[in-house]
Design a protein around this motif. Structure first.
Motif, PDB file in Angstrom:
ATOM      1  N   SER A  11       0.761  -1.220  -0.168  1.00  0.00           N
ATOM      2  CA  SER A  11      -0.028  -0.067   0.044  1.00  0.00           C
ATOM      3  C   SER A  11       0.774   1.175   0.037  1.00  0.00           C
ATOM      4  CB  SER A  11      -0.964   0.121   1.169  1.00  0.00           C
ATOM      5  OG  SER A  11      -1.722  -1.259   1.285  1.00  0.00           O
ATOM      6  N   VAL A  12       0.390   2.335  -0.847  1.00  0.00           N
ATOM      7  CA  VAL A  12       1.192   3.549  -0.878  1.00  0.00           C
ATOM      8  C   VAL A  12       0.090   4.504  -1.385  1.00  0.00           C
ATOM      9  CG1 VAL A  12       1.602   3.137  -3.250  1.00  0.00           C
ATOM     10  CG2 VAL A  12       3.174   4.441  -1.932  1.00  0.00           C
ATOM     11  N   GLN A  13       0.644   5.765  -0.950  1.00  0.00           N
ATOM     12  CA  GLN A  13      -0.111   6.951  -1.104  1.00  0.00           C
ATOM     13  C   GLN A  13       0.256   7.466  -2.396  1.00  0.00           C
ATOM     14  OE1 GLN A  13       1.029   9.915   1.879  1.00  0.00           O
ATOM     15  NE2 GLN A  13      -0.761   9.113   3.194  1.00  0.00           N
ATOM     16  N   SER A  17       6.069   5.404  -5.017  1.00  0.00           N
ATOM     17  CA  SER A  17       6.737   4.595  -5.818  1.00  0.00           C
ATOM     18  C   SER A  17       6.737   2.840  -5.098  1.00  0.00           C
ATOM     19  CB  SER A  17       7.993   4.795  -6.024  1.00  0.00           C
ATOM     20  OG  SER A  17       8.211   5.992  -6.543  1.00  0.00           O
ATOM     21  N   LEU A  18       6.742   2.095  -6.016  1.00  0.00           N
ATOM     22  CA  LEU A  18       6.760   0.711  -5.517  1.00  0.00           C
ATOM     23  C   LEU A  18       7.815  -0.105  -6.598  1.00  0.00           C
ATOM     24  CD1 LEU A  18       3.184  -0.514  -4.215  1.00  0.00           C
ATOM     25  CD2 LEU A  18       5.312  -0.092  -2.833  1.00  0.00           C
ATOM     26  N   THR A  19       8.352  -1.245  -6.097  1.00  0.00           N
ATOM     27  CA  THR A  19       8.935  -2.063  -7.118  1.00  0.00           C
ATOM     28  C   THR A  19       8.642  -3.335  -7.155  1.00  0.00           C
ATOM     29  OG1 THR A  19      11.150  -0.515  -7.300  1.00  0.00           O
ATOM     30  CG2 THR A  19      11.480  -2.536  -8.141  1.00  0.00           C
ATOM     31  N   PHE A  67       6.118   3.881 -15.311  1.00  0.00           N
ATOM     32  CA  PHE A  67       6.531   2.537 -14.884  1.00  0.00           C
ATOM     33  C   PHE A  67       7.916   2.209 -15.925  1.00  0.00           C
ATOM     34  CE2 PHE A  67       2.390   0.539 -13.449  1.00  0.00           C
ATOM     35  CZ  PHE A  67       2.349   1.763 -12.436  1.00  0.00           C
ATOM     36  N   THR A  68       8.721   1.206 -15.362  1.00  0.00           N
ATOM     37  CA  THR A  68       9.730   0.832 -16.173  1.00  0.00           C
ATOM     38  C   THR A  68       9.987  -0.677 -15.861  1.00  0.00           C
ATOM     39  OG1 THR A  68      11.131   3.005 -15.760  1.00  0.00           O
ATOM     40  CG2 THR A  68      12.324   1.076 -16.513  1.00  0.00           C
ATOM     41  N   ILE A  69      10.113  -1.370 -16.842  1.00  0.00           N
ATOM     42  CA  ILE A  69      10.433  -2.826 -16.824  1.00  0.00           C
ATOM     43  C   ILE A  69      11.526  -3.192 -17.085  1.00  0.00           C
ATOM     44  CG2 ILE A  69       9.512  -3.433 -19.059  1.00  0.00           C
ATOM     45  CD1 ILE A  69       8.317  -6.070 -17.938  1.00  0.00           C
ATOM     46  N   GLY A  84       5.226   7.715  -9.309  1.00  0.00           N
ATOM     47  CA  GLY A  84       4.115   8.430  -9.770  1.00  0.00           C
ATOM     48  C   GLY A  84       2.779   7.640  -9.557  1.00  0.00           C
ATOM     49  N   LEU A  85       2.652   6.650  -8.604  1.00  0.00           N
ATOM     50  CA  LEU A  85       1.313   6.048  -8.515  1.00  0.00           C
ATOM     51  C   LEU A  85       0.140   6.860  -8.431  1.00  0.00           C
ATOM     52  CD1 LEU A  85       3.152   2.985  -6.667  1.00  0.00           C
ATOM     53  CD2 LEU A  85       1.864   2.976  -8.979  1.00  0.00           C
ATOM     54  N   LYS A  86      -0.997   6.343  -9.169  1.00  0.00           N
ATOM     55  CA  LYS A  86      -2.339   6.920  -8.916  1.00  0.00           C
ATOM     56  C   LYS A  86      -3.296   6.067  -8.201  1.00  0.00           C
ATOM     57  CE  LYS A  86      -1.184   9.506 -13.074  1.00  0.00           C
ATOM     58  NZ  LYS A  86      -1.697   9.590 -14.626  1.00  0.00           N
ATOM     59  N   PRO A  87      -4.482   6.443  -8.038  1.00  0.00           N
ATOM     60  CA  PRO A  87      -5.478   5.573  -7.301  1.00  0.00           C
ATOM     61  C   PRO A  87      -5.764   4.205  -8.260  1.00  0.00           C
ATOM     62  CG  PRO A  87      -5.736   7.681  -6.373  1.00  0.00           C
ATOM     63  CD  PRO A  87      -4.620   7.888  -7.319  1.00  0.00           C
TER      64      PRO A  87
END
Length: 120
Positions: A11-13, A17-19, A67-69, A84-87
């Motif tokens: 979970s993140v606001q 960012s998450l990887t 996103f980057t793969i 830059g995660l969004k809901p």
């Protein structure tokens, strides 16, 4: 049995960012095309990104620039760096692998069990 092992969800606001990490198992050795899909509740599963046998990457329009793969050679898998995660990025994320890349109605040969990403 488990063929691809995902990790890194959480979970993140919004704006965070998450990887995500996807590790291959012996069952999937030899696959050359890998990717990430996601499925939100009540929606179809959509492809997010893929990397092919010559490391060409493609992205869904909704994640381009965020996103980057990339390949994780140590785990013979792939990473998905999500910035830059969004809901609207909230979904179960699945790693997938194929001996060749999939197009049209074709599907990957192997799937992971999924890792949940929640953006609030």
């Amino acid at each position: 049995h488990v063929q691809l092992v995902e990790s890194g969800g959480g979970s993140v606001q919004a704006g965070g960012s998450l990887t995500l990490s996807c590790a291959a198992t012996k069952a999937t050795y030899g696959t050359s095309c890998m990717g990430w899909f996601r499925q939100a509740p009540g929606k179809e599963r959509d492809e997010v990104a893929r990397i092919d046998q010559i490391d060409t990457t493609t992205y869904a329009d909704s994640v381009k620039g965020r996103f980057t793969i990339s390949r994780d050679n140590g785990k013979k898998g792939v990473l998905l760096q999500m910035n830059g995660l969004k809901p609207e990025d909230t979904a179960m994320y699945y790693c997938a692998a194929g001996f060749v890349c999939w197009y049209g109605e074709a599907e990957p040969n192997y799937w992971g069990q999924g890792t949940q990403v929640t953006v609030s």
